[in-house]
Design a protein around this motif. Structure first.
Motif, PDB file in Angstrom:
ATOM      1  N   PRO A   1      23.667  34.423  42.962  1.00  0.00           N
ATOM      2  CA  PRO A   1      24.848  34.979  44.062  1.00  0.00           C
ATOM      3  C   PRO A   1      24.513  34.765  45.277  1.00  0.00           C
ATOM      4  N   GLU A   2      23.055  35.294  45.627  1.00  0.00           N
ATOM      5  CA  GLU A   2      22.615  35.215  47.236  1.00  0.00           C
ATOM      6  C   GLU A   2      22.672  33.792  47.620  1.00  0.00           C
TER       7      GLU A   2
ATOM      8  N   LEU B   1      32.421  40.555  39.118  1.00  0.00           N
ATOM      9  CA  LEU B   1      32.464  39.640  37.937  1.00  0.00           C
ATOM     10  C   LEU B   1      32.345  38.194  38.348  1.00  0.00           C
ATOM     11  N   LEU B   2      32.500  37.732  39.316  1.00  0.00           N
ATOM     12  CA  LEU B   2      32.265  36.474  39.687  1.00  0.00           C
ATOM     13  C   LEU B   2      30.988  36.122  40.007  1.00  0.00           C
TER      14      LEU B   2
ATOM     15  N   VAL C   1      23.220  45.265  46.825  1.00  0.00           N
ATOM     16  CA  VAL C   1      22.952  43.908  46.893  1.00  0.00           C
ATOM     17  C   VAL C   1      24.554  43.404  47.307  1.00  0.00           C
ATOM     18  N   MET C   2      25.580  43.746  46.505  1.00  0.00           N
ATOM     19  CA  MET C   2      26.825  43.673  46.453  1.00  0.00           C
ATOM     20  C   MET C   2      27.524  44.213  47.951  1.00  0.00           C
ATOM     21  N   CYS C   3      26.964  45.303  48.337  1.00  0.00           N
ATOM     22  CA  CYS C   3      27.533  45.579  49.741  1.00  0.00           C
ATOM     23  C   CYS C   3      26.887  44.676  50.916  1.00  0.00           C
TER      24      CYS C   3
ATOM     25  N   ALA D   1      36.718  44.178  44.998  1.00  0.00           N
ATOM     26  CA  ALA D   1      35.457  44.488  44.807  1.00  0.00           C
ATOM     27  C   ALA D   1      35.173  43.972  43.213  1.00  0.00           C
ATOM     28  N   LEU D   2      35.932  44.417  42.111  1.00  0.00           N
ATOM     29  CA  LEU D   2      35.710  44.009  40.885  1.00  0.00           C
ATOM     30  C   LEU D   2      35.614  42.425  40.679  1.00  0.00           C
TER      31      LEU D   2
END
Length: 164
Positions: A42-43, A30-31, A124-126, A25-26
């Motif tokens: 990112p989306e 970071l990416l 959002v990451m989830c 997940a890190l």
């Protein structure tokens, strides 16, 4: 931070596996963060890339499950006893066409919390990360519903794989 995400199971092996998932997940965070700094959204790429990973993993899981599309095979291959301990899962229902699981802890959310992500960033990451689970589901011919998630402040993540 309003997200509550504390593990109850403290077994050292389980903690070690969680740390590996946190590391994954890190990387993801970071990416996405570095891409944002370079003007990329990112989306625009993360959901598709993560779904591709899920499609690959789902294909491998389907082979391990004997090649069929029964969700009993998915439960056996992906949601093993170790996975149940790591995510503190309750399997609510498992049939050929439905797999309902409640997660009471998420190491990915924990990693994002450790990075100081806001609740909104974590949500959002989830959403991006769950594209992998959606890809896995599509390999078994099912859809994934998420009535609630820890990342959005709920006490559990409710994963509902459903053949429609």
């Amino acid at each position: 931070m309003s997200i509550k995400n504390e593990a109850k199971i403290k077994n050292p092996l389980v903690v070690g596996i969680r740390e590996q998932l946190e590391h994954r997940a890190l990387w993801m965070y970071l990416l996405c963060d570095e891409a944002k700094k370079k003007g990329l959204a990112p989306e625009d790429y993360a959901p598709a890339a993560i779904r591709r990973c899920g499609l690959y993993q789902g294909g491998e899981l389907r082979k391990k499950a004997g090649g069929g599309d029964s969700l009993k095979g998915l439960k056996k291959t992906l949601f093993s006893k170790f996975a149940q301990w790591v995510f503190e899962m309750d399997i609510k229902r498992c049939t050929d066409d439905n797999l309902d699981i409640d997660f009471h802890y998420c190491p990915l959310v924990k990693a994002w919390q450790k990075q100081g992500c806001t609740d909104e960033q974590i949500a959002v990451m989830c959403d991006h990360a769950m594209c992998g689970d959606r890809g896995i589901g599509s390999c078994f011919g099912v859809e994934l519903d998420l009535p609630q998630t820890i990342a959005k402040g709920a006490p559990t993540c409710e994963l509902r794989y459903i053949r429609r």
